[in-house]
Design a protein around this motif. Structure first.
Motif, PDB file in Angstrom:
ATOM      1  N   VAL A  69     -32.846  23.669-104.133  1.00 57.66           N
ATOM      2  CA  VAL A  69     -31.523  24.074-104.611  1.00 57.66           C
ATOM      3  C   VAL A  69     -30.492  23.001-104.281  1.00 57.66           C
ATOM      4  N   ASP A  70     -30.515  22.503-103.050  1.00 53.03           N
ATOM      5  CA  ASP A  70     -29.577  21.433-102.664  1.00 53.03           C
ATOM      6  C   ASP A  70     -29.767  20.204-103.554  1.00 53.03           C
ATOM      7  N   TYR A  71     -31.019  19.864-103.825  1.00 55.41           N
ATOM      8  CA  TYR A  71     -31.315  18.713-104.677  1.00 55.41           C
ATOM      9  C   TYR A  71     -30.754  18.929-106.087  1.00 55.41           C
ATOM     10  N   LEU A  72     -31.041  20.072-106.684  1.00 56.59           N
ATOM     11  CA  LEU A  72     -30.612  20.310-108.071  1.00 56.59           C
ATOM     12  C   LEU A  72     -29.094  20.381-108.194  1.00 56.59           C
ATOM     13  N   PHE A  73     -28.430  21.048-107.262  1.00 61.06           N
ATOM     14  CA  PHE A  73     -26.966  21.089-107.327  1.00 61.06           C
ATOM     15  C   PHE A  73     -26.354  19.739-106.967  1.00 61.06           C
ATOM     16  N   GLY A  74     -27.037  18.958-106.153  1.00 59.49           N
ATOM     17  CA  GLY A  74     -26.511  17.659-105.745  1.00 59.49           C
ATOM     18  C   GLY A  74     -26.787  16.521-106.704  1.00 59.49           C
ATOM     19  N   ARG A  75     -27.831  16.662-107.538  1.00 60.45           N
ATOM     20  CA  ARG A  75     -28.262  15.537-108.378  1.00 60.45           C
ATOM     21  C   ARG A  75     -28.292  15.820-109.875  1.00 60.45           C
TER      22      ARG A  75
ATOM     23  N   SER B 215     -20.887  27.585-107.774  1.00 60.62           N
ATOM     24  CA  SER B 215     -19.710  28.014-106.994  1.00 60.62           C
ATOM     25  C   SER B 215     -20.088  28.902-105.808  1.00 60.62           C
ATOM     26  N   GLU B 216     -21.296  29.462-105.800  1.00 61.31           N
ATOM     27  CA  GLU B 216     -21.765  30.323-104.725  1.00 61.31           C
ATOM     28  C   GLU B 216     -22.618  29.575-103.698  1.00 61.31           C
ATOM     29  N   HIS B 217     -22.972  28.372-104.027  1.00 59.97           N
ATOM     30  CA  HIS B 217     -23.911  27.600-103.205  1.00 59.97           C
ATOM     31  C   HIS B 217     -23.228  27.034-101.968  1.00 59.97           C
ATOM     32  N   CYS B 218     -23.883  27.191-100.839  1.00 55.90           N
ATOM     33  CA  CYS B 218     -23.403  26.636 -99.575  1.00 55.90           C
ATOM     34  C   CYS B 218     -24.451  25.637 -99.080  1.00 55.90           C
ATOM     35  N   PRO B 219     -24.293  24.347 -99.352  1.00 61.83           N
ATOM     36  CA  PRO B 219     -25.292  23.377 -98.923  1.00 61.83           C
ATOM     37  C   PRO B 219     -25.556  23.461 -97.426  1.00 61.83           C
ATOM     38  N   GLY B 220     -26.818  23.307 -97.073  1.00 64.00           N
ATOM     39  CA  GLY B 220     -27.191  23.312 -95.667  1.00 64.00           C
ATOM     40  C   GLY B 220     -27.407  24.690 -95.089  1.00 64.00           C
ATOM     41  N   THR B 221     -27.095  25.763 -95.834  1.00 63.59           N
ATOM     42  CA  THR B 221     -27.308  27.112 -95.326  1.00 63.59           C
ATOM     43  C   THR B 221     -28.745  27.527 -95.547  1.00 63.59           C
ATOM     44  N   PRO B 222     -29.417  28.016 -94.489  1.00 64.71           N
ATOM     45  CA  PRO B 222     -30.810  28.449 -94.663  1.00 64.71           C
ATOM     46  C   PRO B 222     -30.942  29.696 -95.501  1.00 64.71           C
TER      47      PRO B 222
END
Length: 180
Positions: free
Chosen positions: A114-120, A173-180
């Motif tokens: 998820v972090d990858y897709l929202f970040g890249r 808008s709901e994503h919190c990077p780094g949250t498990p």
């Protein structure tokens, strides 16, 4: 020192030729993907051919290895575009080998994906589908902030019966990077 069985000791990486035995196992071992994901025996050469064509990374679908720090592959993480236009929504999934389940590895792999897709990418939405009986996956998705959005009744055939499939979604808008 980080214990070897901690879920945060995994990373995602592209498949290599050395991983072909792992990919073969996904076609030949009913336990490899687990009771909710294994579609039946398949031709292991198909996975090798796919790796030779594009290394499992293409605009239509992609898969990467879930690996331990020593680079041992313990699972697979996938994504494919959904919706319109392409790149706005991705459907994700993970499969973890049975000997590594129950340690939070799947949840961590989905978090990394998820972090990858929202970040890249230009993704605004990430969605996941899961069997109605897969309580572990439902809990993992909810821990990552996904919301259960609906039920597709009788969408899959599993162990001799038609089963419901649940739809989960997470917006940028709901994503919190780094949250498990």
């Amino acid at each position: 020192m980080t214990p070897a069985n901690r879920p945060d000791t995994v990373h995602l990486r592209a498949f290599t030729e050395a991983d072909l035995a792992f990919l073969d196992r996904l076609c030949t071992d009913p336990d490899a993907l687990g009771e909710f994901e294994w579609p039946g025996f398949g031709d292991p050469r198909a996975r090798r051919k796919r790796w030779e064509i594009d290394g499992y990374i293409s605009a239509e679908s992609a898969a990467v290895a879930i690996a331990r720090p020593d680079d041992t592959v313990i699972g697979i993480a996938t994504w494919k575009p959904r919706g319109f236009p392409s790149g706005v929504t991705y459907e994700i999934g993970v499969g973890v080998l049975p000997e590594h389940r129950g340690q939070g590895v799947g949840t961590m792999a989905q978090k990394l994906l998820v972090d990858y897709l929202f970040g890249r990418t230009t993704a605004n939405r990430i969605e996941a589908l899961t069997n109605g009986g897969n309580l572990g996956e439902q809990k993992a998705l909810e821990r990552l902030g996904f919301r259960r959005e609906g039920v597709m009744r009788g969408r899959s055939f599993h162990h001799g019966e038609y089963v419901d499939v649940l739809v989960y979604g997470l917006l940028r808008s709901e994503h919190c990077p780094g949250t498990p």
